[in-house]
Design a protein around this motif. Structure first.
Motif, PDB file in Angstrom:
ATOM      1  N   ARG B 181      11.982  -4.867  -6.840  1.00  0.00           N
ATOM      2  CA  ARG B 181      11.559  -6.231  -7.171  1.00  0.00           C
ATOM      3  C   ARG B 181      10.147  -6.492  -6.636  1.00  0.00           C
ATOM      4  O   ARG B 181       9.300  -7.012  -7.345  1.00  0.00           O
ATOM      5  CB  ARG B 181      12.559  -7.230  -6.563  1.00  0.00           C
ATOM      6  N   LEU B 182       9.928  -6.083  -5.386  1.00  0.00           N
ATOM      7  CA  LEU B 182       8.590  -6.276  -4.796  1.00  0.00           C
ATOM      8  C   LEU B 182       7.525  -5.565  -5.626  1.00  0.00           C
ATOM      9  O   LEU B 182       6.442  -6.086  -5.856  1.00  0.00           O
ATOM     10  CB  LEU B 182       8.555  -5.683  -3.376  1.00  0.00           C
ATOM     11  N   ILE B 183       7.878  -4.383  -6.067  1.00  0.00           N
ATOM     12  CA  ILE B 183       6.927  -3.577  -6.854  1.00  0.00           C
ATOM     13  C   ILE B 183       6.658  -4.245  -8.199  1.00  0.00           C
ATOM     14  O   ILE B 183       5.509  -4.478  -8.580  1.00  0.00           O
ATOM     15  CB  ILE B 183       7.483  -2.143  -7.053  1.00  0.00           C
ATOM     16  N   GLU B 184       7.738  -4.582  -8.877  1.00  0.00           N
ATOM     17  CA  GLU B 184       7.574  -5.095 -10.246  1.00  0.00           C
ATOM     18  C   GLU B 184       6.942  -6.487 -10.291  1.00  0.00           C
ATOM     19  O   GLU B 184       6.290  -6.836 -11.273  1.00  0.00           O
ATOM     20  CB  GLU B 184       8.924  -5.101 -10.959  1.00  0.00           C
ATOM     21  N   GLN B 185       7.147  -7.252  -9.224  1.00  0.00           N
ATOM     22  CA  GLN B 185       6.586  -8.616  -9.237  1.00  0.00           C
ATOM     23  C   GLN B 185       5.096  -8.639  -8.910  1.00  0.00           C
ATOM     24  O   GLN B 185       4.437  -9.656  -9.081  1.00  0.00           O
ATOM     25  CB  GLN B 185       7.337  -9.497  -8.235  1.00  0.00           C
ATOM     26  N   ASP B 186       4.599  -7.512  -8.416  1.00  0.00           N
ATOM     27  CA  ASP B 186       3.183  -7.470  -8.062  1.00  0.00           C
ATOM     28  C   ASP B 186       2.361  -7.182  -9.327  1.00  0.00           C
ATOM     29  O   ASP B 186       2.599  -6.176  -9.996  1.00  0.00           O
ATOM     30  CB  ASP B 186       2.967  -6.362  -7.012  1.00  0.00           C
ATOM     31  N   PRO B 187       1.390  -8.045  -9.636  1.00  0.00           N
ATOM     32  CA  PRO B 187       0.598  -7.824 -10.859  1.00  0.00           C
ATOM     33  C   PRO B 187      -0.120  -6.476 -10.865  1.00  0.00           C
ATOM     34  O   PRO B 187      -0.387  -5.915 -11.935  1.00  0.00           O
ATOM     35  CB  PRO B 187      -0.422  -8.966 -10.827  1.00  0.00           C
ATOM     36  N   GLU B 188      -0.395  -5.953  -9.658  1.00  0.00           N
ATOM     37  CA  GLU B 188      -1.086  -4.655  -9.592  1.00  0.00           C
ATOM     38  C   GLU B 188      -0.262  -3.545 -10.253  1.00  0.00           C
ATOM     39  O   GLU B 188      -0.794  -2.646 -10.876  1.00  0.00           O
ATOM     40  CB  GLU B 188      -1.370  -4.313  -8.125  1.00  0.00           C
ATOM     41  N   TYR B 189       1.053  -3.680 -10.101  1.00  0.00           N
ATOM     42  CA  TYR B 189       1.931  -2.653 -10.683  1.00  0.00           C
ATOM     43  C   TYR B 189       1.814  -2.628 -12.206  1.00  0.00           C
ATOM     44  O   TYR B 189       1.782  -1.556 -12.814  1.00  0.00           O
ATOM     45  CB  TYR B 189       3.385  -2.899 -10.266  1.00  0.00           C
ATOM     46  N   GLN B 190       1.724  -3.815 -12.786  1.00  0.00           N
ATOM     47  CA  GLN B 190       1.613  -3.875 -14.253  1.00  0.00           C
ATOM     48  C   GLN B 190       0.340  -3.164 -14.701  1.00  0.00           C
ATOM     49  O   GLN B 190       0.332  -2.468 -15.713  1.00  0.00           O
ATOM     50  CB  GLN B 190       1.611  -5.342 -14.738  1.00  0.00           C
ATOM     51  N   LEU B 191      -0.716  -3.280 -13.899  1.00  0.00           N
ATOM     52  CA  LEU B 191      -1.963  -2.584 -14.239  1.00  0.00           C
ATOM     53  C   LEU B 191      -1.804  -1.074 -14.084  1.00  0.00           C
ATOM     54  O   LEU B 191      -2.351  -0.295 -14.853  1.00  0.00           O
ATOM     55  CB  LEU B 191      -3.108  -3.060 -13.335  1.00  0.00           C
ATOM     56  N   LEU B 192      -1.021  -0.702 -13.073  1.00  0.00           N
ATOM     57  CA  LEU B 192      -0.870   0.734 -12.803  1.00  0.00           C
ATOM     58  C   LEU B 192       0.013   1.446 -13.836  1.00  0.00           C
ATOM     59  O   LEU B 192      -0.042   2.665 -13.951  1.00  0.00           O
ATOM     60  CB  LEU B 192      -0.289   0.945 -11.396  1.00  0.00           C
ATOM     61  N   VAL B 193       0.840   0.682 -14.523  1.00  0.00           N
ATOM     62  CA  VAL B 193       1.701   1.330 -15.536  1.00  0.00           C
ATOM     63  C   VAL B 193       1.280   0.953 -16.960  1.00  0.00           C
ATOM     64  O   VAL B 193       1.792   1.512 -17.920  1.00  0.00           O
ATOM     65  CB  VAL B 193       3.210   0.980 -15.362  1.00  0.00           C
ATOM     66  N   SER B 194       0.318   0.045 -17.066  1.00  0.00           N
ATOM     67  CA  SER B 194       0.019  -0.508 -18.396  1.00  0.00           C
ATOM     68  C   SER B 194      -0.522   0.514 -19.382  1.00  0.00           C
ATOM     69  O   SER B 194      -0.331   0.386 -20.575  1.00  0.00           O
ATOM     70  CB  SER B 194      -0.974  -1.652 -18.273  1.00  0.00           C
TER      71      SER B 194
END
Lengths: 245, 196
Positions: B181-194
């Motif tokens: 949850r912590l990972i997915e809620q961080d906007p940085e993660y969306q950039l890292l997998v986008s």
């Protein structure tokens, strides 16, 4: 499927507990179920990133070593390091001088309180060492780091009773006792370690045992303390002895 | 001419093989031969020696992840590849902190950008996971660390003082879900997998 169910399923797959139809179904689901595929990848990456023994982390240690080698050999960086060392030495000597003036009239007990700092637990174990590490010892290190000495004593005692050559466990056991001012328990451990040449804690043992002799209230031990301090070779510990005197 | 090419090819293969198996000799050689080049690039692009050290280390980690892929084949000189990966990492870092133009050489554009992007993103994700891990409660960190390092559930139960193995398992999933949850809620993660 909830996330918990997905994670449990992935765990069963990773631990080889899926067979036949269940395995077939899981592999087919991985192709079709987007959420499962995402969690599967995240789980795999998390395990690799966090497991100290994963190839990724082992390789990282090797890269760190190569970097140390490179900068250790580089003359310009060595010069920079010397500058840093000179600055640190200046502050260290100044602090020691101030400390000496502040403590010269203290009793042995007060001196011990001022001079004693628990040995810093080794933290940079390699992945292979971690993999082979005894559980009690590993947990002991965690407790020791958190200054939960009663627990670390229990765990280090178990670890050292299983393996007498685990000098780190034995030494940190003595450190845990000393941290709780249990000198009677720490003394025999340090005395045995002091008579043994097969470990890398020679100077720390001399320093802490010497300190213990000074603080145990038995003045006849003061000469033993001096003899131990005289045998110290490490510059840092020598400096500590000098400041104590 | 052919002989020189063969020697060069052999040289590059030796580096890749050495990286794959984590040979200390290869890693020392890479630092010695190529760190100054990367350092120059970073210094020219408003970075410091410490930045260069970080970028070089991250580039090595990213490359390790690509060379361990069984389909990997080096299609250019190792030096060019390392330079491209390092430049990519530095560019990303600058973009994250302060947008600026980079002085780069044209060779960056010439090699498999997608492969480099994947490797850099994966390495960045690993660093990100480790950062997010520290945001968990201390108990969860201890518990997950023990699991991830292969400790037996029974031992974990005893050592963490939990009431039963079933409870330990339950806590494990709670902690893992919390981490995800912590990972997915961080906007940085969306950039890292986008870009996947």
């Amino acid at each position: 499927m909830t996330r918990k169910e997905r994670l449990e399923l992935i765990d069963r797959y990773k631990n080889g507990r899926l067979e036949g139809l269940a395995l077939q179904r899981f592999e087919r689901q991985l192709e079709t179920d987007e959420a499962l595929r995402k969690d599967f990848r995240l789980d795999k990456e998390l395990s690799e990133a966090m497991n100290e023994s994963s190839d990724y982390n082992l390789f990282k240690e090797l890269v760190g070593e190569a970097e140390d080698n490179y900068f250790g050999e580089n003359p310009r960086d060595q010069w920079n390091m010397s500058r840093v060392a000179a600055i640190i030495s200046f502050f260290l000597i100044s602090s020691i001088t101030i400390w000496w003036f502040a403590t010269r009239d203290l009793t042995p007990d007060q001196r011990f309180e001022k001079a004693f700092t628990a040995y810093k637990a080794p933290a940079n174990f390699r992945g292979s060492e971690l993999a082979n590490m005894d559980d009690d010892f590993m947990l002991g290190l965690i407790k020791y780091e958190k200054a939960e000495y009663r627990e670390s004593i229990r765990l280090f005692e178990m670890a050292s009773s299983k393996d007498q050559t685990n000098f780190t466990a034995r030494f940190l056991l003595a450190m845990s006792h000393m941290s709780l001012r249990q000198f009677a328990e720490a003394k025999p451990i340090l005395e045995i370690l002091s008579a043994d040449d097969d470990h890398l804690f020679q100077d720390p043992v001399r320093w802490y045992l010497g300190l213990l002799y000074l603080a145990d209230g038995d003045e006849s031990n003061d000469s033993l303390s001096r003899a131990l301090f005289d045998r110290i070779e490490n510059k840092e510990y020598k400096e500590m002895v000098r400041s104590l005197r | 001419m052919l002989k020189i090419e063969l020697i060069n090819r052999h040289r590059e293969d030796t580096i890749v093989d050495g990286l794959r198996s984590g040979k200390k000799k290869t890693l020392n050689r890479i630092y010695k031969e190529y760190f100054p080049v990367i350092k120059d690039h970073i210094l020219k692009n408003s970075g410091s020696v410490d930045d260069a050290k970080d970028v070089f280390q991250d580039a090595m980690m990213a490359i390790f992840q690509t060379v361990t892929d069984k389909d990997f084949e080096l299609t250019c000189q190792f030096k060019t590849y390392l330079y491209s990966v390092s430049a990519k990492i530095w560019k990303k870092r600058l973009r994250d902190h302060r947008p600026t133009d980079l002085h780069t050489t044209s060779k960056i554009e010439q090699i498999a950008q997608e492969e480099i992007d994947d490797a850099v993103m994966k390495m960045e994700r690993y660093k990100f996971y480790r950062k997010k891990f520290t945001e968990l409660s201390e108990k969860c960190q201890q518990l997950l660390k023990m699991f991830l390092n292969g400790m037996d559930t029974k031992r974990i139960t005893e050592n963490l003082g939990f009431a039963s193995i079933a409870y330990t398992k339950k806590r494990k999933y709670q902690c893992k879900e919390g981490l995800i949850r912590l990972i997915e809620q961080d906007p940085e993660y969306q950039l890292l997998v986008s870009h996947d």
